[in-house]
Design an enzyme around this catalytic site. Structure first.
Site, PDB file in Angstrom:
ATOM      1  N   HIS A 125      -1.088   4.349  -5.052  1.00  0.00           N
ATOM      2  CA  HIS A 125       0.079   3.643  -4.539  1.00  0.00           C
ATOM      3  C   HIS A 125      -0.331   2.784  -3.348  1.00  0.00           C
ATOM      4  O   HIS A 125      -1.111   3.215  -2.487  1.00  0.00           O
ATOM      5  CB  HIS A 125       1.163   4.636  -4.129  1.00  0.00           C
ATOM      6  CG  HIS A 125       2.474   3.987  -3.807  1.00  0.00           C
ATOM      7  ND1 HIS A 125       2.757   3.449  -2.575  1.00  0.00           N
ATOM      8  CD2 HIS A 125       3.583   3.781  -4.563  1.00  0.00           C
ATOM      9  CE1 HIS A 125       3.984   2.944  -2.581  1.00  0.00           C
ATOM     10  NE2 HIS A 125       4.503   3.137  -3.775  1.00  0.00           N
ATOM     11  N   GLU A 127       1.096   1.785  -0.602  1.00  0.00           N
ATOM     12  CA  GLU A 127       1.352   2.308   0.739  1.00  0.00           C
ATOM     13  C   GLU A 127       0.325   3.366   1.115  1.00  0.00           C
ATOM     14  O   GLU A 127      -0.204   3.368   2.234  1.00  0.00           O
ATOM     15  CB  GLU A 127       2.763   2.910   0.810  1.00  0.00           C
ATOM     16  CG  GLU A 127       3.093   3.519   2.152  1.00  0.00           C
ATOM     17  CD  GLU A 127       4.386   4.323   2.141  1.00  0.00           C
ATOM     18  OE1 GLU A 127       4.436   5.350   2.851  1.00  0.00           O
ATOM     19  OE2 GLU A 127       5.335   3.922   1.429  1.00  0.00           O
TER      20      GLU A 127
END
Length: 578
Positions: A125, A127
């Site tokens: 991901h 982030e």
């Protein structure tokens, strides 16, 4: 079929902020291109709309040239990526969510203190990978197996992906602490995410099935779907309304709808509309496609708004106890019609990011809209000149002021002089333009023309201005999500949501008090008590709005301006009564 929409459905603060920054950059960029480092948000439909505004996604620095603008999306990037982008001599605009920036700061802080940093989140991901870039000895774990595979660690700091499931985070964090006693656990979950996830569980207790709306590559939407499935209620994850299969909902009477933090308001409402007419043997006339198109056409051409102001002018005639002047009604109609078309023609490209149906509408009907605008202005000038020099002068002034207030450049220059909003980036002064136009044509022109006694003028001004401001505020509350993204200047954005509720209550109370006191002092006959029905109408709508939250735009618009039509009918009734 009944549909309950989650109050938290749709854009979160970080996503709103990212879109707002990109729109601001697109308004200010010169000849260079605008790139976002990776998709701005995990929603394909919004990404497509950004491309229509020449805002493109890339993760390759070779795409960047000197003079371009590169926007770092809400997920953030690693320090190495940020340096690589800066080396290309492009303007870097950081739209990293402040809550994600905090996690990055904590990761670096504890790395500098000699801690090993363990990030609870989804491997791969954006982030999580960005946070990992702020560590020297970092690890990502998503389950117990990942924890078991960790090497022996000393001092350990546990952080979390902002959109991770709270229960899983707490379980995994304690498991890490059990294995590594010198562990510091910092809760970096986004409050908005936790509230959104909790609301899914609460919603499941009220409905027969759940629909989760959002991009298939959105981690927070995936989490909502997982939580919905765990409730035991039939759950469906869709990106758009087209993915819904009526056969899946054959035995349901009540469906709950929520959405990920990257899901636009317009997509949610399209899903809701499709669910509502599923499996209905007899579809109501107003829900049929042709009815919806005609209604949408009337609303987007602003005919409904202009008609509402005509009825508001009728109310003014009743309060002034003067005969109806058709010429003034015509002036009111054409002025409001022209100003709203002008405002929307100026603003439609930005609004397209929030409601792409408007994008297509203004493209398809650009020529008819322009013709309607020009004809409305000419008719307004012609009628006012035929009535008299004074009305012609007043309408000329009104047209000039209205045009200036719909101009982003003028609005920015004017409102930046006001200290209480000097720090805000302003596009168009939406509430100022709306309130000015309605008050000028429906109230001030009749008062200037008829020259009624002072007290009668004061009563009329207080009541009508209160109604206009209530109407303006309700519209701003309806559009608050899009207005925040597009940096429009509206009352709720300037003073805040809670203070707006207080102001709305004061205005509604003032409208009622003006009538009651005027009748008590025998300044108005007893029949004017009927005007309290208008206050009751808007009070009821306000209560419904604050209880139900998210509103279907077209229905809300019809309801709000329906109050103006209702006020005109009450005014006519008062005129007819002895």
């Amino acid at each position: 079929m009944e549909v309950i929409i989650a109050k938290t459905a749709g854009y979160c603060m970080g996503v709103k902020r990212a879109i707002e920054i990109v729109i601001q950059a697109s308004d200010e960029v010169g000849r260079g291109k605008i790139f976002t480092w990776g998709p701005l948000i995990h929603n394909p439909q919004t990404v497509e709309l950004l491309e229509e505004k020449n805002i493109f996604s890339t993760t390759d620095t070779s795409d960047l040239e000197e003079g371009d603008v590169t926007v770092i999306r809400s997920h953030g990037v690693t320090p190495d990526v940020k340096r690589a982008i800066s080396d290309k001599k492009v303007k870097v605009v950081d739209a990293t969510c402040p809550k994600v920036s905090r996690i990055q700061t904590l990761a670096k802080k504890y790395t500098d203190k000699g801690y090993s940093v363990v990030i609870i989140g989804d491997k791969g991901h954006a982030e999580v990978e960005a946070i990992l870039g702020y560590t020297d000895n970092g690890f990502i774990v998503a389950n117990q197996r990942d924890i078991d595979a960790l090497p022996e660690l000393g001092k350990t700091c546990v952080l979390s992906q902002s959109t991770f499931n709270r229960e899983k985070f707490e379980y995994l964090a304690l498991s890490i602490k059990e294995r590594f006693p010198e562990t510091v656990i910092i809760d970096t979950l986004c409050d908005s995410t936790s509230i959104r996830q909790k609301e899914v569980i609460e919603l499941a207790n009220q409905v027969d099935a759940l629909v989760i709306v959002g991009g298939k590559n959105s981690a927070n939407t995936k989490r909502l779907y997982e939580i919905a499935s765990e409730t035991g209620k039939p759950s469906f994850w869709v990106e758009t309304a087209e993915e819904l299969d009526p056969g899946d909902f054959e035995f349901f009477e009540k469906v709950g709808v929520t959405a990920g933090a990257s899901t636009p308001h317009w997509i949610i409402l399209k899903v809701v509309e499709k669910i509502e007419i599923m499996n209905e043997e007899h579809i109501a006339f107003f829900k049929k496609p042709i009815s919806k198109f005609l209604g949408y056409f009337i609303l987007q051409f602003n005919l409904y708004k202009a008609g509402g102001v005509v009825f508001l002018t009728l109310l003014t005639f009743a309060l002034l106890n003067k005969p109806v002047r058709l010429s003034m009604l015509a002036v009111s109609f054409f002025y409001i019609l022209a100003m709203y078309i002008l405002y929307n023609m100026v603003d439609w490209q930005s609004t397209a990011l929030i409601d792409p149906y408007r994008l297509h509408f203004y493209r398809d009907f650009k020529t008819p809209l322009m013709i309607t605008l020009v004809v409305s202005v000419l008719l307004n000038i012609f009628i006012s000149r035929m009535v008299g020099v004074w009305l012609f002068f007043l309408m000329t002034v009104a047209l000039i002021i209205g045009i200036l207030l719909t101009s982003p450049r003028f609005s920015r220059a004017f409102f930046m002089k006001l200290r209480f909003i000097a720090s805000k980036k302003i596009t168009t002064s939406k509430d100022a333009a709306t309130a000015f136009g309605m008050i000028f044509v429906s109230l001030l022109i009749p008062i200037i023309w008829f020259e009624p006694p002072f007290l009668q003028s004061l009563i009329t001004i207080l009541f009508v201005v209160s109604l206009v401001m209530v109407r303006v505020i309700l519209f701003s509350l309806k559009d608050i999500k899009s207005d925040m993204v597009l940096k429009r200047t509206t009352i709720p954005i300037i003073i805040g949501f809670e203070k707006t509720k207080i102001l709305l209550s004061i205005l509604l109370s003032l409208s009622a008090l003006v009538i009651i006191v005027s009748i008590a002092l025998k300044l108005l006959p007893i029949k004017y008590l009927l005007l309290l029905l208008i206050t009751i109408y808007y009070t009821y709508y306000s209560i419904v709005y604050f209880i139900k939250g998210i509103q279907k735009s077209a229905y809300a618009e019809i309801s709000i301006d329906g109050g103006l039509y209702f006020s005109g009918f009450i005014g006519l009734l008062i005129t007819l009564l002895p």
